[in-house]
Design a protein around this motif. Structure first.
Motif, PDB file in Angstrom:
ATOM      1  N   UNK A  26       8.475  27.956 -33.753  1.00 11.72           N
ATOM      2  CA  UNK A  26       9.403  27.513 -34.801  1.00 11.72           C
ATOM      3  C   UNK A  26       8.590  27.418 -36.090  1.00 11.72           C
ATOM      4  N   UNK A  86       9.675  20.458 -45.857  1.00 13.20           N
ATOM      5  CA  UNK A  86      10.594  20.089 -46.935  1.00 13.20           C
ATOM      6  C   UNK A  86      12.060  20.194 -46.471  1.00 13.20           C
ATOM      7  N   UNK A  87      12.280  20.942 -45.374  1.00 18.16           N
ATOM      8  CA  UNK A  87      13.643  21.106 -44.864  1.00 18.16           C
ATOM      9  C   UNK A  87      14.116  19.917 -44.037  1.00 18.16           C
ATOM     10  N   UNK A  89      12.465  18.476 -41.201  1.00 18.44           N
ATOM     11  CA  UNK A  89      12.005  18.328 -39.812  1.00 18.44           C
ATOM     12  C   UNK A  89      10.499  18.077 -39.829  1.00 18.44           C
ATOM     13  N   UNK A 223      18.358  18.633 -49.897  1.00 20.99           N
ATOM     14  CA  UNK A 223      18.151  17.758 -48.753  1.00 20.99           C
ATOM     15  C   UNK A 223      17.728  16.384 -49.236  1.00 20.99           C
ATOM     16  N   UNK A 229      13.913  14.844 -38.853  1.00 17.09           N
ATOM     17  CA  UNK A 229      14.074  14.991 -37.414  1.00 17.09           C
ATOM     18  C   UNK A 229      12.767  15.504 -36.836  1.00 17.09           C
ATOM     19  N   UNK A 231      10.763  17.296 -34.315  1.00 17.10           N
ATOM     20  CA  UNK A 231      11.156  18.349 -33.376  1.00 17.10           C
ATOM     21  C   UNK A 231      10.960  17.841 -31.947  1.00 17.10           C
ATOM     22  N   UNK A 234      16.219  13.789 -30.930  1.00 18.39           N
ATOM     23  CA  UNK A 234      17.587  13.998 -31.370  1.00 18.39           C
ATOM     24  C   UNK A 234      17.899  13.201 -32.637  1.00 18.39           C
ATOM     25  N   UNK A 235      17.521  11.942 -32.610  1.00 17.04           N
ATOM     26  CA  UNK A 235      17.856  11.092 -33.755  1.00 17.04           C
ATOM     27  C   UNK A 235      16.806  11.238 -34.831  1.00 17.04           C
ATOM     28  N   UNK A 236      17.245  11.019 -36.067  1.00 18.39           N
ATOM     29  CA  UNK A 236      16.300  11.118 -37.171  1.00 18.39           C
ATOM     30  C   UNK A 236      15.501   9.840 -37.305  1.00 18.39           C
TER      31      UNK A 236
ATOM     32  N   UNK B  36      13.758  25.353 -30.897  1.00 22.46           N
ATOM     33  CA  UNK B  36      13.031  24.103 -31.076  1.00 22.46           C
ATOM     34  C   UNK B  36      13.868  23.044 -31.788  1.00 22.46           C
ATOM     35  N   UNK B 100      24.332  11.030 -37.666  1.00 18.33           N
ATOM     36  CA  UNK B 100      24.603   9.875 -36.802  1.00 18.33           C
ATOM     37  C   UNK B 100      25.461   8.824 -37.509  1.00 18.33           C
ATOM     38  N   UNK B 113      24.624  16.610 -53.426  1.00 19.17           N
ATOM     39  CA  UNK B 113      24.200  17.948 -53.021  1.00 19.17           C
ATOM     40  C   UNK B 113      25.357  18.921 -53.112  1.00 19.17           C
TER      41      UNK B 113
END
Lengths: 262, 220
Positions: A26, A86-87, A89, A223, A229, A231, A234-236, B36, B100, B113
């Motif tokens: 990834x 920066x995205x 994750x 963003x 998140x 990798x 699931x939760x941030x 991933x 969430x 945004x």
């Protein structure tokens, strides 16, 4: 890939590592395609031996290194760092490398050198020819950032030589900045007087500043940077100032307005 | 024109085909084969399928006109409702797995945004169209008003393409492709409309009975 070993470092985090499969599958390495799976599919075409790294510019003893010369500059360390894209994750990656300062000191920067420019390998025969970015990929740091002990030149990860898609054979890792600052497959390091142009800043200056320090308080136009998140999760989770390295690096930016110099 | 039975089976087949992308994503989630960052894959793919179905819906009329297969019109409602279903899934995934239900963060996204604002606008505008996609609503509204309402789909498609365009970091190939397809679909309609307007203008008005003979003023 060949085995590489490094001694443990006090700068490593003890957080659980991101799976090897995700770290090597990834990737953002736009020269090989803009899909996250593209680099793993296409980067094998890149020849990483022999490799020449030029360290030049405002230095008393500019010179070229081959890979074996680079490996002799300092003992390898395992640096387990958080990486924040920066995205939105993030990952935890066990890099193998040593402080970039070891390379820079080798060439003796002149007093006039204020910034460091990094130039990545670009070969149109095996890489994207479409001008998605202004190739070759370029990045930059202020000299004090480049000399900071957390800034490393990485040659491996997970106990092996860097896979091509991760920026083989050598790349920069600056853990308190967004991932794109950590240039991959570097062929030239230049000591310069003025702030160098950088690939993402040229592409969209209002979105990607020169500093690009991880900063949950300064949103990217597309963003929110308040959370990320990890990798594999699931939760941030909340994003930390300077990606959790504030204690070590906040001093570099004393007196600066980080909302303006983002 | 295929028989009514034939059309029914074509519709049943299409119904199942349209479910395939959703089924693949659901199975991929179960089997952990979505890469991933599975949440990103789910959100992104559901959104992309919503856009594809929207464009497919807009393809029905030109295709029908060019091919003469007028029964194609009978498939349009299902395609449109699938576009809505994928858009609803896309929006729900964003609210749930991406945010969430952090309403503060969602509100900031909507306000700050632009790509999220236009995506949300497209979804909200789809709601009345989905709600009136039935014979009862057509009867209730009357054909003309129903049609006027459903012309909103052109604006929705433009918003949806903008939503994708502004999301992409640097490689605009994919959004450009969708924009080009949309431009062709809307361009064809504009062209046909213009042709129709010209045709109407060129037809001489029906001759009126004149009480007096017309005095022609000849140029000297």
């Amino acid at each position: 890939a060949s085995r590489l070993d490094g001694r443990p470092s006090p700068h490593s985090t003890t957080e659980p590592l991101t799976a090897h499969k995700a770290v090597t599958g990834y990737n953002n390495f736009y020269e090989f395609g803009t899909d996250k799976a593209d680099p793993a599919r296409h980067a094998a075409k890149m020849q990483v031996r022999p490799w020449t790294l030029r360290v030049e510019g405002l230095a008393a003893r500019p010179r070229s290194f081959d890979l074996d010369d680079v490996l002799k500059l300092a003992p390898l360390e395992e640096r387990i760092y958080r990486l924040r894209c920066v995205e939105g994750w993030s990952m935890v990656i066990p890099w193998l490398g040593f402080p970039l300062a070891a390379v820079l000191k080798e060439v003796e920067p002149l007093g006039s050198a204020k910034y460091v420019e990094f130039v990545s390998h670009y070969d149109p025969a095996i890489m994207l020819r479409r001008p998605v970015l202004d190739w070759p990929y370029r990045e930059g740091l202020r000299l004090d950032e480049a000399l900071h002990p957390l800034t490393i030149l990485a040659l491996g990860l997970y106990g092996e030589a860097l896979p091509n898609q991760n920026g083989a054979p050598l790349r920069l890792v600056v853990p308190w900045k967004y991932g794109f600052k950590s240039a991959k497959s570097i062929v030239a390091i230049r000591l310069v007087e003025h702030q160098p142009a950088t690939a993402w800043n040229l592409a969209a200056p209002q979105e990607y500043g020169f500093y690009s320090n991880v900063n949950p308080q300064v949103a990217h136009p597309r963003w929110s940077q308040a959370s990320e998140r990890r990798i594999g999760e699931l939760r941030k989770r909340p994003t930390l100032m300077f990606n959790g390295y504030a204690e070590q690096v906040a001093g570099l930016y004393r007196g600066m307005d980080l909302a303006k110099e983002f | 024109m295929p028989s009514a039975r034939r059309i029914s089976s074509i519709k049943a087949l299409l119904f199942v085909l349209c479910l395939i992308p959703a089924a693949r994503l659901a199975l991929g989630w179960q089997a952990d084969t979505l890469g991933a960052n599975p949440v990103e894959t789910l959100t992104r793919d559901s959104g992309e399928w919503a856009l594809r179905f929207l464009l497919l819906t807009l393809t029905v009329t030109p295709l029908r006109r060019l091919s003469g297969l007028h029964w194609l019109l009978r498939l349009r409602r299902m395609l449109g409702l699938y576009a809505f279903a994928y858009a609803a899934a896309h929006f729900a995934l964003y609210l749930w797995l991406d945010q969430f239900f952090d309403w503060g963060a969602i509100a900031r996204d909507l306000l700050e945004r632009p790509f999220i604002s236009v995506g949300f606008a497209a979804f909200v505008l789809l709601l009345p169209l989905a709600a009136t996609s039935n014979a009862f609503a057509i009867g209730r509204l009357g054909g003309r008003r129903w049609q006027a309402l459903h012309r909103a789909v052109y604006g929705i498609a433009i918003l949806a393409v903008m939503h994708f365009w502004w999301l992409v970091k640097a490689d605009l190939r994919e959004p450009l492709l969708y924009a080009a397809i949309l431009a062709v679909l809307l361009g064809l309609r504009a062209w046909w409309r213009e042709q129709e307007r010209r045709r109407q203008l060129s037809v001489p008005p029906p001759a009126k009975h004149l009480e007096r003979p017309l005095i022609r003023i000849m140029p000297k």
